[in-house]
Enzyme design. Structure first.
Site, short mmCIF file in Angstrom:
data_model
loop_
_atom_site.label_atom_id
_atom_site.label_comp_id
_atom_site.label_asym_id
_atom_site.label_seq_id
_atom_site.Cartn_x
_atom_site.Cartn_y
_atom_site.Cartn_z
N GLU A 162 35.75 -6.41 -47.25
CA GLU A 162 36.51 -5.31 -46.59
C GLU A 162 37.23 -4.60 -47.77
OE1 GLU A 162 38.54 -7.04 -43.26
OE2 GLU A 162 36.56 -7.25 -42.11
C1 HEC Z 1 36.05 -2.69 -43.96
C2 HEC Z 1 36.59 -2.54 -42.54
C3 HEC Z 1 38.05 -3.30 -42.14
C4 HEC Z 1 39.17 -3.35 -42.90
C5 HEC Z 1 39.42 -2.58 -44.03
C6 HEC Z 1 40.15 -3.84 -41.74
N1 HEC Z 1 39.68 -4.23 -41.03
FE1 HEC Z 1 40.55 -5.11 -39.33
N2 HEC Z 1 38.94 -5.95 -38.68
C7 HEC Z 1 37.61 -5.47 -39.03
C8 HEC Z 1 36.61 -6.20 -38.31
C9 HEC Z 1 34.97 -6.23 -38.75
C10 HEC Z 1 37.26 -7.03 -37.56
C11 HEC Z 1 36.62 -7.96 -36.85
C12 HEC Z 1 36.46 -9.38 -37.48
C13 HEC Z 1 36.14 -10.65 -37.04
O1 HEC Z 1 36.44 -10.69 -35.51
O2 HEC Z 1 35.61 -11.66 -37.32
C14 HEC Z 1 38.74 -6.80 -37.57
C15 HEC Z 1 39.80 -7.49 -36.82
C16 HEC Z 1 40.93 -6.98 -36.79
C17 HEC Z 1 41.98 -7.36 -36.01
C18 HEC Z 1 41.82 -8.18 -34.80
C19 HEC Z 1 41.57 -7.60 -33.44
C20 HEC Z 1 41.08 -8.50 -32.08
O3 HEC Z 1 41.11 -7.93 -31.39
O4 HEC Z 1 40.65 -9.49 -32.67
C21 HEC Z 1 43.07 -6.84 -36.28
C22 HEC Z 1 44.43 -6.86 -35.68
C23 HEC Z 1 42.81 -6.03 -37.43
N3 HEC Z 1 41.65 -6.29 -37.84
C24 HEC Z 1 43.82 -5.23 -38.08
C25 HEC Z 1 43.50 -4.85 -39.55
C26 HEC Z 1 44.68 -4.73 -40.48
C27 HEC Z 1 46.06 -4.77 -40.25
C28 HEC Z 1 43.97 -4.44 -41.71
C29 HEC Z 1 44.59 -4.09 -42.94
C30 HEC Z 1 45.53 -5.03 -43.71
C31 HEC Z 1 42.65 -4.39 -41.44
N4 HEC Z 1 42.23 -4.78 -40.14
C32 HEC Z 1 41.65 -3.80 -42.44
C33 HEC Z 1 37.22 -4.41 -39.94
C34 HEC Z 1 38.27 -4.01 -40.97
#
Ligand code: HEC
Ligand code: HEC
Ligand code: HEC
Ligand code: HEC
Ligand SMILES: [Ca+2]
Ligand SMILES: [Ca+2]
Lengths: 339, 339
Positions: free
Chosen positions: A131
């Site tokens: 990521e």
């Molecule tokens: C490159 C893409 C990417 C980036 C950059 C990213 N995310 Fe995510 N995010 C995802 C993905 C894909 C998932 C699901 C992963 C899993 O469930 O294993 C996720 C899951 C989440 C969830 C959980 C939501 C749920 O309903 O379960 C949250 C809250 C979240 N991210 C917040 C953030 C925050 C805050 C940041 C920065 C610090 C961030 N993400 C950066 C792709 C990204």
């Protein structure tokens, strides 16, 4: 299905008339298995503002290009609307990016629930090589090198010694504000019979009577339990995720996922953990068949889709933050890897 | 150097006292080679709003991930703060991304000036294989498939038949609004002697007296001429760009670039067309040596840098647009290329 959910389901089926409307808002609120979203009023506006900056901050990534908002775009319902995400160096992500909208209402974070809280979750992406591909140490070094950030952290946490827990705490507080109250459906829940159409109401009735609501209930219409994807019939996918099994190692959790919220679901396509399905109609048909063993008439599907579209609430009004400039002490981004 | 620029330079050197202040705002405004930035009041607010949506619209790219704002991040002074940009499929861009702030004040767009207007420029990135890697036909197909967009275009252009010229016209109108008035330096220009410090004023005096202002003059402190990079001494770079020569084929234009605006320059690092220089102090030292053949004492450099920091104006307050969801007719993004 949890005991509470079953209870709600039975109550709902028993007590809602086929018209589904009542003159008394309080009665409706008490009886329906879905509750309206409450607006979130933070007691720490400075922390929220700092968290917002960090949410939009590409310097928390190795490339200096990717921020939380890249994959949870607040112009697009808090998702990237891609099957799986584009990460550092254009790596193909393993799973669909869920929305951050209303995520504070979930009992746990990630599809497999491996983070208990928003704060715990926020520590994940920064040093995830797929990521943002950075390290917490370097991310903190970036923030410490920028006097405006040091001042902001001091104002909120009374220390100039920024740590990763401050960063994730501020991001989590910002995320708590990302609720979407006042959808048409919530207006109906609060007693306004004219807020949804007869077709939409019929869709909601079907949603309850055939049992969708057993899993998609509560304020978020989801986010409260894990369930097997493919309860009655198997779900075929090329995605290798084993769901909650990966977090617990328990055989019964294999292929079990956190039930996604259906709030703003018309904006969070494509659907399912593999992002394989692009339309709500198809997702509904699949859910009915896989989870409930039912093949629904087209009119029921149409009405249920119409109902789900009433779940789009007020999107958070975000004023784009202004990020303070780097200094000569700021670690430089590494957009391209050199041999 | 244009005749006008020379005129201004001479006037400035002759008429500005070493204190550089005058009681009369109008006298200062008339005599200085730099003019304050005027706020931009669009007569077409609906068009601006549409243009803003398009500026933030990743669906104008093949991947569905990259928008204008990816490389001209309005949280970061309208740039990506990278030496060269990350484009589709993480391709390494050929040249530094200039800011879109105040770009409407330039006599032409791009480092080599190959686009005459903002509208002409905006047609470039969408189908540039290194940037958004899409086609105009597909971008238009995306917009036409989304009823909310069709309605917005109809409200502005009185037709539901969206064309690329409408898209670029709306983006250009949004960009026209991205001016940064009311910097401390502009307050000083308007007669407020206390708006800048003695050091900053001294920096401005040096900036004028040694000749920087010959190229960096006018409202934008740049954007009005092309000049050879390395006029007195050669600039050594690994970047292959030949500058304006690539647009005109004229030998005298080889290695000549549009003079960049110095407005908000503390936010538009790294500097020069190759993005090789990270600090304003170093950029200043290089400019003085290469363009004017001078080696400056550190105090002069410090003061000039202090002066240039007074050129940061009010950044546009952007409310993040809400992009309407795709429909089943919307061409799907292609984030990853399959064999
Ligand atoms: C490159 C893409 C990417 C980036 C950059 C990213 N995310 Fe995510 N995010 C995802 C993905 C894909 C998932 C699901 C992963 C899993 O469930 O294993 C996720 C899951 C989440 C969830 C959980 C939501 C749920 O309903 O379960 C949250 C809250 C979240 N991210 C917040 C953030 C925050 C805050 C940041 C920065 C610090 C961030 N993400 C950066 C792709 C990204
Ligand atoms: C037994 C639990 C259960 C039942 C019953 C159920 N769902 Fe689901 N629903 C889930 C789970 C778990 C997922 C996530 C599956 C995945 O992504 O692999 C899901 C996903 C969805 C999604 C996609 C959400 C997204 O953002 O990806 C929609 C839409 C949906 N359900 C609607 C329905 C409808 C409509 C019904 C009734 C016809 C229904 N669900 C019945 C558990 C259930
Ligand atoms: C992948 C990165 C990237 C994307 C996406 C991108 N740009 Fe650019 N932009 C650049 C680079 C690099 C240049 C300089 C190119 C040159 O001068 O040859 C530039 C130049 C410009 C300029 C000229 C500024 C000046 O001072 O000459 C404007 C205006 C502009 N872009 C606006 C846009 C708009 C509008 C979009 C979306 C339709 C967009 N850009 C998309 C990287 C990008
Ligand atoms: C003869 C014309 C000329 C003179 C004199 C000149 N400049 Fe420049 N300046 C340019 C050009 C052309 C560029 C762009 C060069 C490039 O990017 O390759 C530039 C770039 C810059 C930049 C980098 C801006 C950016 O965003 O990349 C700064 C800072 C700057 N000049 C400051 C100065 C200062 C301070 C002086 C006097 C010491 C000065 N310039 C004198 C023409 C000039
Ligand atoms: Ca999704
Ligand atoms: Ca730059």
């Amino acid at each position: 299905m949890s005991a509470t959910a079953t209870g709600w389901l039975l109550t709902a089926v028993a007590e809602t008339s086929s018209e589904g409307s009542t003159d008394h808002a309080s009665e409706r609120l008490a009886n329906e298995p879905v509750q309206p979203i409450a607006p979130y009023q933070s007691e720490h506006p400075e922390k929220v503002e700092l968290g917002k900056k960090l949410f939009f901050e590409p310097r928390l990534s190795r490339s200096g290009f990717i921020s939380c908002n890249s994959c949870h775009n607040l112009s697009r319902g808090g998702t990237d609307n891609l099957p799986t995400s584009i990460g550092h160096n254009w790596q193909e992500g393993p799973i669909n990016s869920p929305t951050v909208l209303n995520a504070g209402l979930h009992m746990a974070q990630f599809w497999d629930g491996r983070a208990a809280t928003l704060q715990e979750q926020a520590a994940g992406p920064i040093d995830n090589p797929m990521e943002m591909a950075y390290t917490h140490t370097l991310a903190i070094e970036v923030l410490r090198s920028i006097p405006a950030y040091v001042d902001m952290f001091e104002a909120v946490y009374a220390t100039r010694d920024i740590g990763i827990d401050h960063v994730t705490d501020a991001i989590a507080e910002f995320e708590e504000t990302l609720v979407t109250p006042n959808s048409r459906f919530d207006q109906w829940l609060r007693g306004d019979d004219s807020a949804i159409t007869a077709d939409e109401l019929a869709g909601y009735e079907t949603f309850k009577s055939i049992g969708c609501v057993a899993c998609h209930y509560g304020e978020a219409l989801g986010g409260k339990d894990f369930h097997r994807m493919g309860l009655v019939h198997e779900y075929l996918t090329e995605n290798p995720s084993q769901g909650r099994f990966e977090a617990t190692g328990e055989e019964r959790d294999r292929f079990s996922f956190k039930v996604p919220s259906l709030r703003n679901v018309e904006r969070t396509y494509p659907y399912f953990h593999d992002g394989a399905v692009w339309t709500l109609a198809e997702a509904t048909e699949i859910m009915a068949y896989l989870q409930l063993g039912r093949e629904l008439p087209q009119a029921d599907i149409d009405n249920m889709v119409a109902f789900m579209r009433t779940l789009t609430g007020e999107q958070p009004q975000i004023t784009l933050p202004q990020l303070p400039p780097s200094t000569e002490n700021t670690p430089q981004p590494v957009p391209f890897e050199r041999e």
